[in-house]
Scaffold this active site. Structure first.
Site, mmCIF file in Angstrom:
data_model
loop_
_atom_site.group_PDB
_atom_site.id
_atom_site.type_symbol
_atom_site.label_atom_id
_atom_site.label_comp_id
_atom_site.label_asym_id
_atom_site.label_seq_id
_atom_site.Cartn_x
_atom_site.Cartn_y
_atom_site.Cartn_z
ATOM 1 N N ARG A 52 0.795 -1.224 0.000
ATOM 2 C CA ARG A 52 0.000 0.000 0.000
ATOM 3 C C ARG A 52 0.828 1.275 0.000
ATOM 4 N NH1 ARG A 52 -2.719 -3.908 1.569
ATOM 5 N NH2 ARG A 52 -0.759 -4.421 2.559
ATOM 6 N N THR A 53 1.782 1.357 0.902
ATOM 7 C CA THR A 53 2.482 2.639 1.064
ATOM 8 C C THR A 53 3.258 2.967 -0.203
ATOM 9 O OG1 THR A 53 2.659 2.070 3.393
ATOM 10 C CG2 THR A 53 3.946 3.954 2.639
ATOM 11 N N LYS A 81 26.232 -3.199 -0.931
ATOM 12 C CA LYS A 81 27.713 -3.156 -0.969
ATOM 13 C C LYS A 81 28.271 -2.483 0.277
ATOM 14 C CE LYS A 81 27.233 -2.111 -5.853
ATOM 15 N NZ LYS A 81 27.368 -0.956 -6.753
ATOM 16 N N ARG A 102 11.052 3.951 3.360
ATOM 17 C CA ARG A 102 10.747 2.969 4.412
ATOM 18 C C ARG A 102 12.034 2.236 4.754
ATOM 19 N NH1 ARG A 102 5.749 -1.124 4.512
ATOM 20 N NH2 ARG A 102 4.811 0.869 5.097
ATOM 21 N N HIS A 131 4.826 5.742 11.571
ATOM 22 C CA HIS A 131 4.345 5.595 10.188
ATOM 23 C C HIS A 131 3.353 6.743 9.951
ATOM 24 C CE1 HIS A 131 3.169 4.017 6.421
ATOM 25 N NE2 HIS A 131 2.945 2.737 6.736
HETATM 26 N N1 CP Z 1 -0.252 -0.052 5.807
HETATM 27 C C1 CP Z 1 0.938 -0.318 5.266
HETATM 28 O O1 CP Z 1 1.972 0.286 5.631
HETATM 29 O O2 CP Z 1 0.924 -1.296 4.322
HETATM 30 P P1 CP Z 1 2.163 -1.769 3.468
HETATM 31 O O3 CP Z 1 3.152 -2.411 4.417
HETATM 32 O O4 CP Z 1 1.629 -2.710 2.447
HETATM 33 O O5 CP Z 1 2.792 -0.539 2.852
#
Ligand code: CP
Length: 307
Positions: A52-53, A81, A102, A131
């Site tokens: 999703r993100t 590396k 991320r 998040h």
């Molecule tokens: N909600 C969320 O962070 O989903 P993903 O890990 O799929 O990005």
């Protein structure tokens, strides 16, 4: 001024409201925004798995007329590396206008932001810490269905120890008047004290009884047990199905209670709940793209600041 979004409190509630309004406008008339980011490039830096993100960020940038470069697996970057995170980000800053990142390490996005001179960093999840764009997604969903944030009782259920979406959600919702939290978890996965210390003790309760707690909630925020953060697989297997939301438990809830989940789901919501109109987790994922469109525009200085 160069701005980043590392954790929810980096933005004021007024700025959140500007983002919500801009996301509403984009949703109502997407074609009006289809080239506002023309000529802009987003770095999509995913050192950890995501559906999703990453895809909502990338879709958001393309739908704004911008473009995206990046990776979805750290193994294909020079991290493999031995390159440091700061060197990677300082390099990316030469190419891109904005970055969504991320990373499995808590604090990675904050660290990266310290090295930036021109490129906003958006924390797309740092380990079990924060998040913030999931929180924007969650608040957009709550605002859409409830129309307000004040005086809501929110049950947060599942892995409260490692759930970064929960840590960010609670921090953000705690800024609104009269919000009460019910933390529902097994003892081993309780909300960390460091986050509880940010709350007034009168504003939360802790329990492991979902069937009892569900009766008084305006919102039930479910979460999966975060397998990837466990040291012991045995411990994960013991706890993973501690809570399963099903029709029977939903029958105990208020008629207007909402069920949110950041997704991915594993077993914690039975698929039979999906047809319940109170289950809005797939709509929630959709809102995630529109609010990320608004956030990209805001951080690039392309709208939302004084709307
Ligand atoms: N909600 C969320 O962070 O989903 P993903 O890990 O799929 O990005």
């Amino acid at each position: 001024m160069l701005r980043h979004l590392i954790q929810p409190l980096d933005f004021t509630t007024e700025e959140f409201e500007q983002l919500f309004r801009l996301a509403d406008q984009i949703l109502e008339n997407p074609s009006a925004y289809s080239d506002v980011c023309k000529g802009k490039l987003m770095a999509s830096l995913f050192f950890e798995p995501s559906t999703r993100t990453r895809l909502s960020f990338e879709s958001a940038m393309y739908r704004l007329g911008g473009q995206v470069v990046g990776f979805a697996d750290a193994k294909v970057s020079s991290t493999a590396k031995g390159e440091s995170l700061s060197d990677t980000l300082r390099t990316v800053e030469n190419y891109c206008d904005i970055a969504a990142m991320r990373h499995p390490k808590e604090g990675a996005a904050l660290l990266a932001s310290k090295y930036m001179t021109t490129m906003p960093i958006i924390n797309a999840g740092d380990g079990g810490h924060q998040h913030p764009t999931q929180t924007l997604t969650d608040l957009t969903t709550i605002r859409h269905y409830k129309g307000h944030f004040d005086h809501l009782t929110i049950g947060v259920c599942g892995d409260l120890k490692f759930g970064r979406t929960i840590h960010s959600l609670v921090r953000a919702m705690n800024r609104y008047d009269g919000v009460k939290f019910v933390f529902i978890s097994p003892d081993e996965l309780k909300m960390p004290q460091v986050f509880l210390d940010e709350l007034d003790p009168q504003d939360y309760t802790e329990t492991s009884n979902l069937k009892e707690a569900i009766k008084d909630l305006d919102i039930l925020y479910m979460s999966r047990v975060q397998r990837e953060r466990f040291v012991s697989e045995e411990e994960y297997l013991r706890l993973k199905d501690f809570f399963i939301l099903d029709k029977e438990k939903m029958a105990l809830a208020r008629k207007d209670m909402l069920v949110l989940h950041p997704l991915p789901r594993v077993n914690e919501i039975h698929p039979e709940v999906d047809a319940d109109p109170r289950a809005v987790y797939f709509q929630q994922a959709r809102f995630g793209m529109y609010i990320r469109m608004a956030l990209i525009m805001f951080l690039l200085g392309l709208g939302g600041q004084n709307d």
